[in-house]
Design a protein around this motif. Structure first.
Motif, mmCIF file in Angstrom:
data_model
loop_
_atom_site.group_PDB
_atom_site.id
_atom_site.type_symbol
_atom_site.label_atom_id
_atom_site.label_comp_id
_atom_site.label_asym_id
_atom_site.label_seq_id
_atom_site.Cartn_x
_atom_site.Cartn_y
_atom_site.Cartn_z
ATOM 1 N N TRP A 132 -10.201 1.936 1.874
ATOM 2 C CA TRP A 132 -11.527 2.465 2.105
ATOM 3 C C TRP A 132 -12.782 1.619 2.267
ATOM 4 O O TRP A 132 -13.720 2.005 3.317
ATOM 5 C CB TRP A 132 -11.669 3.013 0.488
ATOM 6 C CG TRP A 132 -12.837 3.593 0.162
ATOM 7 C CD1 TRP A 132 -14.625 3.058 0.056
ATOM 8 C CD2 TRP A 132 -13.306 5.023 0.863
ATOM 9 N NE1 TRP A 132 -15.476 4.028 0.168
ATOM 10 C CE2 TRP A 132 -14.833 4.743 0.502
ATOM 11 C CE3 TRP A 132 -13.165 6.374 0.471
ATOM 12 C CZ2 TRP A 132 -15.967 6.218 0.351
ATOM 13 C CZ3 TRP A 132 -13.618 6.973 0.788
ATOM 14 C CH2 TRP A 132 -14.742 7.285 0.514
ATOM 15 N N ILE B 27 -15.584 10.118 8.505
ATOM 16 C CA ILE B 27 -13.832 10.444 7.360
ATOM 17 C C ILE B 27 -14.254 10.273 5.849
ATOM 18 O O ILE B 27 -13.360 10.485 5.120
ATOM 19 C CB ILE B 27 -13.144 9.245 7.578
ATOM 20 C CG1 ILE B 27 -11.559 9.367 7.319
ATOM 21 C CG2 ILE B 27 -13.070 7.936 7.463
ATOM 22 C CD1 ILE B 27 -10.567 9.654 8.261
ATOM 23 N N ASN B 28 -15.136 9.169 5.769
ATOM 24 C CA ASN B 28 -15.801 9.504 3.845
ATOM 25 C C ASN B 28 -16.289 10.882 3.926
ATOM 26 O O ASN B 28 -15.753 11.747 2.073
ATOM 27 C CB ASN B 28 -17.468 8.867 3.848
ATOM 28 C CG ASN B 28 -16.311 7.155 4.108
ATOM 29 O OD1 ASN B 28 -15.050 7.165 4.067
ATOM 30 N ND2 ASN B 28 -17.144 6.511 3.795
ATOM 31 N N PHE C 30 -13.374 3.391 14.734
ATOM 32 C CA PHE C 30 -13.721 2.387 13.641
ATOM 33 C C PHE C 30 -14.553 1.176 13.936
ATOM 34 O O PHE C 30 -15.754 0.951 13.986
ATOM 35 C CB PHE C 30 -12.921 2.408 12.626
ATOM 36 C CG PHE C 30 -12.280 3.715 11.691
ATOM 37 C CD1 PHE C 30 -13.525 4.521 11.708
ATOM 38 C CD2 PHE C 30 -11.201 4.080 10.747
ATOM 39 C CE1 PHE C 30 -13.159 6.351 10.830
ATOM 40 C CE2 PHE C 30 -10.468 4.667 10.679
ATOM 41 C CZ PHE C 30 -11.515 5.868 10.292
ATOM 42 N N VAL D 88 -5.902 5.470 -0.388
ATOM 43 C CA VAL D 88 -7.409 6.133 -0.524
ATOM 44 C C VAL D 88 -7.275 8.305 -0.596
ATOM 45 O O VAL D 88 -7.729 8.780 -1.681
ATOM 46 C CB VAL D 88 -8.017 6.185 0.559
ATOM 47 C CG1 VAL D 88 -9.510 6.746 0.392
ATOM 48 C CG2 VAL D 88 -8.821 4.439 0.966
ATOM 49 N N THR E 243 1.118 -1.085 0.220
ATOM 50 C CA THR E 243 -0.125 0.336 -0.470
ATOM 51 C C THR E 243 0.959 1.453 -0.089
ATOM 52 O O THR E 243 0.514 2.184 -0.784
ATOM 53 C CB THR E 243 -0.830 0.324 1.383
ATOM 54 O OG1 THR E 243 -0.102 -0.224 2.351
ATOM 55 C CG2 THR E 243 -2.029 -1.266 1.103
ATOM 56 N N MET F 98 -11.558 -0.845 4.300
ATOM 57 C CA MET F 98 -11.492 -1.679 5.391
ATOM 58 C C MET F 98 -11.828 -0.810 6.091
ATOM 59 O O MET F 98 -13.112 -1.865 7.560
ATOM 60 C CB MET F 98 -9.548 -1.942 5.042
ATOM 61 C CG MET F 98 -9.352 -2.173 6.829
ATOM 62 S SD MET F 98 -7.756 -1.531 6.517
ATOM 63 C CE MET F 98 -7.269 0.613 7.049
ATOM 64 N N ILE F 99 -12.126 -0.077 6.593
ATOM 65 C CA ILE F 99 -12.414 1.049 7.453
ATOM 66 C C ILE F 99 -14.336 0.305 7.690
ATOM 67 O O ILE F 99 -15.046 -0.181 8.581
ATOM 68 C CB ILE F 99 -12.734 2.777 7.095
ATOM 69 C CG1 ILE F 99 -13.105 3.241 6.163
ATOM 70 C CG2 ILE F 99 -11.482 2.522 7.752
ATOM 71 C CD1 ILE F 99 -13.074 4.592 6.291
ATOM 72 N N ILE G 23 -13.551 13.424 3.554
ATOM 73 C CA ILE G 23 -12.086 13.499 2.083
ATOM 74 C C ILE G 23 -13.381 13.296 0.765
ATOM 75 O O ILE G 23 -12.331 14.123 0.442
ATOM 76 C CB ILE G 23 -11.864 11.694 2.145
ATOM 77 C CG1 ILE G 23 -10.731 11.334 3.149
ATOM 78 C CG2 ILE G 23 -11.033 11.322 1.051
ATOM 79 C CD1 ILE G 23 -10.900 9.742 3.774
ATOM 80 N N PHE H 289 -7.261 11.149 10.692
ATOM 81 C CA PHE H 289 -7.745 9.139 10.149
ATOM 82 C C PHE H 289 -7.091 8.749 12.089
ATOM 83 O O PHE H 289 -7.780 7.988 12.450
ATOM 84 C CB PHE H 289 -7.002 8.492 8.978
ATOM 85 C CG PHE H 289 -7.432 7.252 9.127
ATOM 86 C CD1 PHE H 289 -8.111 6.784 8.263
ATOM 87 C CD2 PHE H 289 -6.138 6.566 9.504
ATOM 88 C CE1 PHE H 289 -8.805 5.988 8.503
ATOM 89 C CE2 PHE H 289 -6.674 5.109 9.396
ATOM 90 C CZ PHE H 289 -7.967 4.889 8.754
ATOM 91 N N VAL I 296 -16.723 6.267 10.668
ATOM 92 C CA VAL I 296 -16.996 6.097 8.782
ATOM 93 C C VAL I 296 -17.331 6.874 7.708
ATOM 94 O O VAL I 296 -16.571 7.425 6.996
ATOM 95 C CB VAL I 296 -16.881 4.462 8.102
ATOM 96 C CG1 VAL I 296 -16.949 4.555 7.024
ATOM 97 C CG2 VAL I 296 -16.362 3.679 9.084
ATOM 98 N N LEU J 37 -8.495 -0.971 -0.957
ATOM 99 C CA LEU J 37 -8.641 -1.612 0.036
ATOM 100 C C LEU J 37 -8.806 -0.772 1.468
ATOM 101 O O LEU J 37 -9.293 -1.024 2.614
ATOM 102 C CB LEU J 37 -7.311 -2.459 0.237
ATOM 103 C CG LEU J 37 -6.760 -3.163 -0.537
ATOM 104 C CD1 LEU J 37 -5.802 -4.163 -0.751
ATOM 105 C CD2 LEU J 37 -7.276 -4.834 0.166
ATOM 106 N N ASP K 119 -11.279 16.256 -1.553
ATOM 107 C CA ASP K 119 -10.510 15.730 -2.276
ATOM 108 C C ASP K 119 -11.433 16.504 -3.516
ATOM 109 O O ASP K 119 -10.689 16.510 -5.167
ATOM 110 C CB ASP K 119 -10.735 14.373 -2.872
ATOM 111 C CG ASP K 119 -9.642 14.020 -1.702
ATOM 112 O OD1 ASP K 119 -8.111 14.851 -1.838
ATOM 113 O OD2 ASP K 119 -8.643 12.447 -1.199
#
Lengths: 307, 338, 458
Positions: free
Chosen positions: B214, A230-231, A296, B155, A53, B216-217, A234, A289, A227, B212, A238
């Motif tokens: 993204w 954080i989504n 989470f 991500v 990663t 994963m959480i 982002i 994060f 979750v 992955l 972004d």
């Protein structure tokens, strides 16, 4: 495959987060975390995934630390910077008003976080209840709304935003996605995962719906809420194409837009500065994060409600 | 929160004690946990006597989806029966001719095939791999926060960086080929970036790599809801890690798996960026790795040679395809459940 | 039962949208009642049709550039201040579009919303699209004398087609970059090529590529494989006719030299003159050139600056030469343009600013920036000794000399393909280069596909 054998520590960590009095801090011992063989296998796997990663991104990061006398490319270029310097980062701040951009991005993020968390929790909860007419229809509507190719609705969206008088405003950037269907579905899945028998017995115990929502569902969905958070962060941080279309004035640009300046100039650009820009935009998300990641993994078993 | 009004509090005598509690120990404790709230009240039978309540709670989401999703898309549906141009101006009603042109266009079918292939390969992997990863990082170990965060960086890495990195990996003289050559596994470089099939496969790899962390959480949050005592019971019965994964973990996160399946399905059919990064801007040599969104961009959006009407028709087709597959998958998994 | 309901609602949806389509069309179609329009926008009647533009130079306008703020912020602030001083009561709001890649999407959305900036910096492709849809002021009618300050060859050739297909001036030429060859002198010498004597034809350049491939023995390459930036530039340079006279179809396949050109590309690709993996993934030689992996760099003169910044050691071995003129006899550089939106509510001010920005004084001042290789397009500026007597013998100075030389004869009639048209042609050439199609078939199919796109867009 790698599911751990439950150990004493597992229960210990689970209790740690409850209101129960914290156990006195114990001395760190590796064997608290599992059998040696299992630990070795786990860490090997973790390192393997780490290489996959992060490996590809590392080179870019190192580039941002290189000085002007070093080659960025080519046989003369080394992996590690020979004379590490933060000059590229200074240049980013010199060339574009990063602070203004970050502030604007944060405003969009704050608006989105508030609306997304509130509304997706509400909608997700109701959608997890099969007890009302129309639940299927709403579900279908939400699913469908995720399937429209953005480019094909972009112009109509822009026309709506113009009619609302929100062109060149941060509210215009935020509005079209003020509650995302995807987040509603995430929350719905979280609420669905609460075992029915728990709710039934809560009902038998006489808890009203609001109480069940407040004291059973909400705590067990904390993980999913983080979750969503954080989504949302982002997505707002972004996004490029939509803000590009809505925003105009320099003082309103978000960070992604502002940093795009660094790399699209047809008059040449400095690879180190481009990379430094990327790192600058990545850091706040990563920090967030790191702070939230412990949340989470929070559900029925480790939230405020335990059994 | 305006939602305070909704609770049907304090029914007359809901009598928690009167009901013979089947009460496995934990529910009784749960009852205690719930008690700090207002007095015990009405039960499920009285659910939603106020019919508008669920609608009120879902209203913002409905408004958002309708006003900023369905409404603009209806516009697209309208456009698909015209010969409108991206820059506006007079448009003519052309009936179904955009649709007939689409059905007779080889490039459309090629793009459809690529998009479908993408979904077929990516969805199962994307449902499973992040789950395995979540299981791996679920346990609190020293440094686990670092690993979780590191796995998440793809991500948030900017697409410029990702594009450069992957080209650097997959070039003929890139890292992957160099290593394979050193290991004597291949003699000639694998043409990751110049063969349409390999471009597609590489793009799938890129999608998985970005997804992955993204997903994963998503799974981490879901794993928190898998009752720990089920694991304990299974372990007591002598089930090994693999069996426990399939019989305890997987059923426990079933809802999330379905969700991830739907999301990645939708995402796969709409993939554009990854192909563009690796095979830009033609979509691989000969345009043979183009997906449907790629095709829409090529025929519909260009201000000079685009035909917004035709582009809209292809968008509608993409939508119908996505919705159809989602509903089909839904039905299949439903049947599986009952 | 659920299936039935679904079918029901889908039918509803289709019926609904068909009705809406009918309504929308009857509503939008009736534009023949004397109201002035551009695209689907109602505009000030004075901005379209015949007759000079009238009105006072007053009020606020917006001015959009494409990513120039970072490098030239101070310059533009100065120009704007000077304009506002010269015309009291005006104000110019400067917008700097940050991204190149999505430039057209943004303009499409703005145009559809009848909200284009009043003064816009455009490249030729976008200018062509906006002119065709009527979004730009027709300068021949609105300001017949607008072309006077510009170099005649540039002004005469910078016409665009309006909605009826006739050639009009809808933009003012601005600065131009020119083209040149940038190469690694060490690699050229090793292949027996004299870096001081660049080839004069495209095929001559291809022969040099081949020589490099032979001497490199697979250690490095001559150039990138992706044909995207060579199409249609190379063809135009070879004087191959790309469009038919009426502009309604493509004819490049009728010239046997097009096939010959494709065959050359195939030979170079398969003969090791180009990296195999660069066929579609990347057309940008910046990185590999700076890596010492290809002998020829980008043809953008400002590329030299990139090399200087990123690879000091390669910069020392970099040489610059004139781009082959071939049969055309000169280059057709693509200048940047300035257009005035016909949807502007303050067109007089906008036009005044456009002319002010592109006047000799301001063009000269800007193009003297030491960090870039750009040249002005007005006659008076080009007479400035700074552009006639270029000095300096570093690659940067060389690039300036080369461009100054070619600008004496250059025109602005660059052949324009839309991105999808160019992609469709490039895709077929790629197949030929891989050997999956014969060059003849590829050229024929390319023309067919490009034609289809041309037809659907008109």
């Amino acid at each position: 495959m790698t599911t751990s054998t439950p150990t004493a520590t597992d229960t210990a960590t689970a209790t740690e987060t409850t209101a129960a009095p914290r156990p006195a801090r114990r001395r760190f011992r590796w064997r608290d975390y599992g059998r040696p063989r299992e630990l070795v296998v786990r860490y090997l796997l973790l390192l393997f995934v780490l290489a996959i990663t992060v490996g590809p991104l590392l080179w870019q990061f190192l580039t941002s630390l290189k000085s002007t006398t070093e080659d960025v490319f080519g046989t003369n270029a080394t992996l590690l910077p020979q004379h590490p310097t933060l000059r590229a980062y200074e240049q980013v701040f010199d060339q574009v008003p990063v602070a203004t951009y970050i502030w604007n991005s944060l405003i969009v993020v704050a608006l989105s976080l508030t609306s997304q968390l509130l509304f997706s929790t509400m909608a997700g909860y109701m959608l997890s209840k099969p007890a009302w007419r129309g639940v299927k229809g709403v579900w279908l509507l939400l699913i469908a709304s995720m399937m429209f190719p953005f480019e094909s609705i972009m112009v109509s969206l822009f026309l709506s935003v113009r009619d609302l008088g929100l062109v060149d405003s941060l509210a215009g950037v935020w509005l079209p996605g003020f509650v995302g269907a995807i987040n509603v579905l995430v929350m719905r899945a979280a609420f669905l995962a609460v075992p029915r028998e728990i709710e039934d017995s809560a009902m038998l115990d006489g808890a009203g719906e609001w109480q069940r929502f407040r004291y059973l569902y909400l705590p067990s969905a904390l993980g999913s809420m983080s979750v969503v958070a954080i989504n949302t962060f982002i997505a707002a941080w972004d996004d490029f194409l939509w803000p590009l279309i809505v925003l105009r004035s320099e003082e309103n640009l978000t960070l992604t837009l502002g940093l795009a300046r660094l790399q699209t100039s047809s008059f040449g650009y400095d690879q180190r500065v481009v990379m430094a820009g990327s790192v600058i935009s990545l850091v706040p998300v990563l920090v967030l994060f790191v702070i939230t990641q412990r949340w989470f993994y929070k559900g029925v078993s480790s939230g405020a409600v335990k059994f | 929160m305006a939602t305070q009004t909704q609770k049907p509090v304090a029914g007359p005598d809901a009598a928690s004690g009167a009901v013979p509690a089947p009460a496995p120990g934990r529910t009784r404790r749960l009852g205690r946990a719930l008690r700090p709230g207002p007095a015990p009240g009405a039960n499920g039978a009285a659910l939603y006597r106020r019919w508008w309540l669920p609608w009120l709670w879902t209203l913002p989401a409905i408004v958002c989806a309708a006003a900023f999703g369905v409404f603009p898309f209806l516009n697209t549906v309208v456009l698909s029966f015209t010969d409108a141009k991206p820059l506006g101006g007079a448009a003519n009603f052309v009936g179904l001719s955009n649709y007939t042109r689409m059905l007779g266009d080889d490039d459309f079918w090629l793009a459809t095939r690529n998009s479908l292939l993408y979904a077929v390969i990516v969805v199962p992997l994307m449902v499973l791999l992040p789950l395995l990863l979540a299981v791996l990082v679920e346990k609190r170990l020293p440094g686990i926060g670092f690993f979780r965060s590191a796995f998440y960086t793809p991500v948030i890495a900017s697409s410029v960086v990702v594009g450069l990195s992957w080209q650097w990996l997959l070039k003929d003289e890139g890292l992957v080929n160099t290593w394979l050559e050193k290991a004597h596994l291949i003699r000639d470089a694998i043409p990751f970036l110049s063969d349409p099939w390999l471009i597609l496969l590489s793009a799938m790899g890129l999608t998985l790599w970005k997804g992955l962390g993204w997903y994963m959480i998503f799974y981490l949050a879901a794993l928190g809801n898998v009752p720990r005592d089920l694991h304990e019971a299974a372990a007591m019965d002598g089930a090994g890690p693999v069996r426990r994964f399939w019989h305890v973990t997987v059923p426990g996160v079933r809802q999330t798996m379905l969700l991830v399946g739907v999301l990645t399905g939708i995402g796969s059919l709409r993939v554009f960026t990854e192909i563009y990064m690796l095979g830009s801007p033609t979509g691989g040599p000969g345009g043979q790795a183009r997906t449907l969104p790629f095709y829409i961009r090529d025929v519909g959006l260009d201000p000079l040679s685009g035909n917004a009407g035709y582009g809209a028709a292809v968008s509608v087709a993409l939508f119908v395809l996505t919705l159809g597959l989602t509903l089909l998958a839904q039905r299949l998994t439903k049947g599986d459940e009952e | 039962m659920r299936a039935r309901r679904l079918t029901g609602s889908l039918t509803c949806l289709v019926v609904l949208s068909l009705t809406a389509a009918g309504c929308g069309l009857s509503g939008g179609g009736g534009s023949g009642d004397g109201e002035a329009t551009a695209g689907s926008c109602k505009v000030d009647a004075g901005n379209v049709g015949s007759g000079k533009l009238t009105g006072d130079v007053k009020g606020g306008i917006t001015f959009q550039t494409t990513n120039l703020k970072k490098d030239f912020g101070g310059f533009f602030k100065g120009v704007i201040d000077a304009f506002e001083k010269k015309y009291p009561g005006t104000s110019v709001k400067w917008i700097d579009d940050p991204g190149d890649a999505k430039f057209s999407e943004r303009n499409v959305a703005n145009a559809q919303a009848c909200d284009l900036p009043d003064v816009i910096n455009l490249n030729k492709v976008t200018a062509t699209a906006l002119t065709k849809a009527g979004y730009l002021l027709d300068l021949d009618k609105k300001d017949p004398g607008a072309g006077k300050p510009f170099v005649p060859a540039f002004w005469d050739s910078s016409t665009l087609k309006d909605s009826k297909g006739s050639d009009i001036h809808s933009v003012l030429p601005w600065y131009t970059g020119g083209v040149n060859l940038t190469y690694n002198t060490e690699m050229l010498e090793k292949a027996g090529i004299d870096p001081k004597k660049p080839p004069t034809t495209i095929f001559g350049l291809f022969e040099d590529y081949e020589k490099i491939a032979k001497s490199a023995k697979g250690k490095y390459y001559a150039t990138m494989a992706n044909p995207i930036w060579r199409i249609p530039a190379d063809w135009q340079q070879m004087d191959i006719k790309v469009y038919s006279d009426d502009g309604k179809s493509f004819v490049f396949a009728d010239d046997p030299r097009t096939t010959e050109w494709v065959a050359w590309m195939k030979r170079l690709y398969q003969g090791g003159a180009m990296p195999k993996d660069s066929l579609s993934s990347s057309d940008d030689p910046s990185t590999p050139y700076s890596n010492g992996q290809v002998a020829y760099g980008s043809t953008n003169p400002s590329f030299v600056r990139f090399v200087k910044q990123n690879s000091p050691s390669v910069y020392d071995r970099t040489g610059v030469g004139q781009y082959p003129f071939d049969k055309l006899g000169h280059t057709s550089g693509a200048p940047q343009y300035i257009g005035v939106a016909s949807t502007s509510e303050n067109a007089a001010t906008a036009l005044a600013f456009a002319k002010f920005l592109t006047n000799a004084e301001n063009q000269t001042a800007w193009c003297k920036d030491p960090n870039v290789v750009i040249f002005p397009t007005t006659t008076a500026s080009l007479e400035d000794p700074f552009f006639t007597e270029v000095t300096g013998d570093d690659p940067f100075g060389e690039a300036r000399k080369v461009v100054a030389e070619q600008l004496k004869t250059a025109t602005a009639d660059e052949v324009v393909l839309s991105d999808p048209q160019r992609n469709a042609i490039v895709a077929e050439v790629q197949l030929a280069m891989q050997g999956k199609k014969s060059p003849e078939d590829a050229v024929k199919d390319a023309q067919e596909k490009a034609d289809e796109l041309l037809k659907q867009g008109s």
